[in-house]
Design a protein around this motif. Structure first.
Motif, short mmCIF file in Angstrom:
data_model
loop_
_atom_site.label_atom_id
_atom_site.label_comp_id
_atom_site.label_asym_id
_atom_site.label_seq_id
_atom_site.Cartn_x
_atom_site.Cartn_y
_atom_site.Cartn_z
N UNK A 241 5.75 8.79 -17.84
CA UNK A 241 6.82 9.77 -17.75
C UNK A 241 7.90 9.25 -16.80
N UNK A 242 9.11 9.79 -16.91
CA UNK A 242 10.25 9.27 -16.14
C UNK A 242 10.00 9.34 -14.63
N UNK A 243 9.36 10.41 -14.16
CA UNK A 243 9.11 10.58 -12.72
C UNK A 243 8.17 9.48 -12.21
N UNK A 244 7.04 9.29 -12.91
CA UNK A 244 6.07 8.27 -12.50
C UNK A 244 6.64 6.87 -12.65
N UNK A 245 7.40 6.67 -13.73
CA UNK A 245 7.99 5.35 -13.98
C UNK A 245 8.93 4.96 -12.83
N UNK A 246 9.74 5.91 -12.38
CA UNK A 246 10.64 5.62 -11.26
C UNK A 246 9.87 5.31 -9.99
N UNK A 247 8.79 6.04 -9.74
CA UNK A 247 7.98 5.79 -8.56
C UNK A 247 7.31 4.43 -8.60
N UNK A 248 6.84 4.02 -9.78
CA UNK A 248 6.19 2.71 -9.89
C UNK A 248 7.19 1.58 -9.73
N UNK A 249 8.37 1.73 -10.32
CA UNK A 249 9.40 0.70 -10.16
C UNK A 249 9.80 0.55 -8.69
N UNK A 250 9.86 1.67 -7.97
CA UNK A 250 10.18 1.60 -6.54
C UNK A 250 9.05 0.90 -5.77
N UNK A 251 7.81 1.14 -6.18
CA UNK A 251 6.66 0.57 -5.47
C UNK A 251 6.61 -0.95 -5.57
N UNK B 3 0.84 -1.20 0.00
CA UNK B 3 0.00 0.00 0.00
C UNK B 3 0.87 1.24 0.00
N UNK B 4 0.53 2.19 -0.87
CA UNK B 4 1.17 3.49 -0.87
C UNK B 4 0.17 4.52 -0.36
N UNK B 5 0.58 5.38 0.54
CA UNK B 5 -0.29 6.44 1.04
C UNK B 5 -0.54 7.45 -0.08
N UNK B 6 -1.48 8.34 0.17
CA UNK B 6 -1.76 9.38 -0.81
C UNK B 6 -0.54 10.21 -1.13
N UNK B 7 0.23 10.55 -0.11
CA UNK B 7 1.44 11.34 -0.34
C UNK B 7 2.45 10.55 -1.17
N UNK B 8 2.60 9.26 -0.86
CA UNK B 8 3.55 8.44 -1.63
C UNK B 8 3.08 8.28 -3.08
N UNK B 9 1.76 8.15 -3.25
CA UNK B 9 1.22 7.96 -4.60
C UNK B 9 1.39 9.19 -5.49
N UNK B 10 1.64 10.35 -4.88
CA UNK B 10 1.87 11.54 -5.68
C UNK B 10 3.17 11.46 -6.47
N UNK B 11 3.99 10.44 -6.19
CA UNK B 11 5.19 10.20 -6.99
C UNK B 11 4.85 9.50 -8.30
N UNK B 12 3.56 9.18 -8.50
CA UNK B 12 3.15 8.46 -9.71
C UNK B 12 2.01 9.19 -10.42
N UNK B 13 2.13 10.48 -10.71
CA UNK B 13 1.00 11.21 -11.29
C UNK B 13 0.55 10.66 -12.64
N UNK B 14 1.48 10.06 -13.38
CA UNK B 14 1.10 9.52 -14.70
C UNK B 14 0.11 8.39 -14.63
#
Length: 222
Positions: A113-123, A41-52
Motif C-alpha cells: 500500500x502507498x503508506x507502507x511503500x513510502x515508509x519502506x523507501x524511506x528506510x 534498524x527501525x524501532x517498533x514505533x518507526x516500523x508502524x509506518x510499514x504495516x503492509x
C-alpha cells in the motif's frame, strides 16, 4: 476468478503469521539490510509506518514474482521466543516477497500500500541493495544443470498465462552464495515435463519450447 482466489488465499495465509492481539509492528522493531550485510534498524514505533510488511492484505496487491534483481532483506521477531521472519524487497520491481506461514517453504509476491511503500523507501535511504542473486548450483528434477547462472533466463523469456495443458512438473532448485527470494526454500520453481511452461511461485508462464527442453536436460539456457 482464479486471480481473486489466489490473492485471497495468499492474504489469508500471510495473516496467519501475525500473532493475535499484537501491535501493528514488532515491538522490538525491524532490521533492513542491503549490500555487504549493512543494516539499518527501525524501532517498533518507526516500523508502524510499514504495516503492509506484517499484515497480509493490508492494502497490498498480490503480484507476479519479480525477476532476479538487486534487493533488500527485512528481518524481525514478534517476540524473543518467536522465529525470525524474513521479507525481501526488490526496489526495481517495487515488490516485496513475504512468507505465507512459519514453515518457510511457501511465499507470495506483493506491491505494498502507498503508506507502507513510502515508509519502506524511506528506510532504505542511504543503503545500497544487495546485488541480484548469482546462482552457483541448479538442479532440474534432481539433474545437475550446467551453467547455473543461465537459469535466471526463466524469469525473462515467458508470458503469464491462466490456462495450460495438464502436465507433471520437474522441480528446479537454485542455490546462491547469499540467501535470496529466488534461491531459498520458498522459491517454488518448476518446469513442465512436456511443452513450454514454467511455474514460478504459483504463477505459470509460457516459455519457448526450446528453452524448456534445454532446462529439462540440464543444459545452458544461453
Amino acid at each position: 476468478m482464479r486471480r481473486f482466489v489466489l490473492a485471497a488465499l495468499a492474504a489469508a495465509s500471510v495473516l496467519a503469521l501475525v500473532p493475535a492481539a499484537r501491535a501493528k509492528a514488532p515491538p522490538s522493531g525491524i532490521d533492513v539490510c542491503g549490500a555487504a550485510n549493512a543494516c539499518t534498524h527501525l524501532t517498533g514505533d518507526q516500523a508502524e509506518r510499514l504495516p503492509g510488511l506484517f499484515i497480509g492484505g493490508s492494502g497490498s496487491t498480490f503480484r507476479m514474482p519479480a525477476a532476479p534483481a538487486p534487493y533488500f532483506t527485512v528481518h524481525w521477531q514478534w517476540d524473543a521466543d518467536q522465529p525470525v521472519q524474513t521479507t525481501y524487497y526488490v526496489p526495481g520491481a517495487d515488490r516485496i516477497r513475504r512468507l505465507n506461514d512459519n514453515s518457510g517453504t511457501a511465499a507470495s509476491w506483493w506491491t505494498l500500500d502507498a503508506f507502507s511503500d513510502g515508509g519502506l523507501k524511506a528506510a532504505v535511504q542511504g543503503l545500497q541493495p544487495a546485488p541480484a542473486a548469482t546462482f552457483t548450483y541448479v538442479t532440474v528434477g534432481g539433474l545437475t544443470a550446467r551453467d547455473p547462472q543461465s537459469y535466471a533466463r526463466l524469469w525473462h523469456v515467458g508470458r503469464q498465462v491462466w490456462t495450460w495443458p495438464a502436465t507433471a512438473w520437474l522441480q528446479v532448485e537454485l542455490q546462491s552464495a547469499q540467501p535470496s527470494p529466488w534461491s531459498d526454500a520458498a522459491a517454488d520453481i518448476r518446469i513442465a515435463r512436456r511443452g513450454g511452461y514454467v511455474w514460478i511461485v504459483r504463477w505459470v508462464f509460457k516459455i519457448p519450447v526450446r528453452i524448456a527442453a534445454l532446462a529439462r536436460s540440464g543444459r545452458s539456457l544461453d
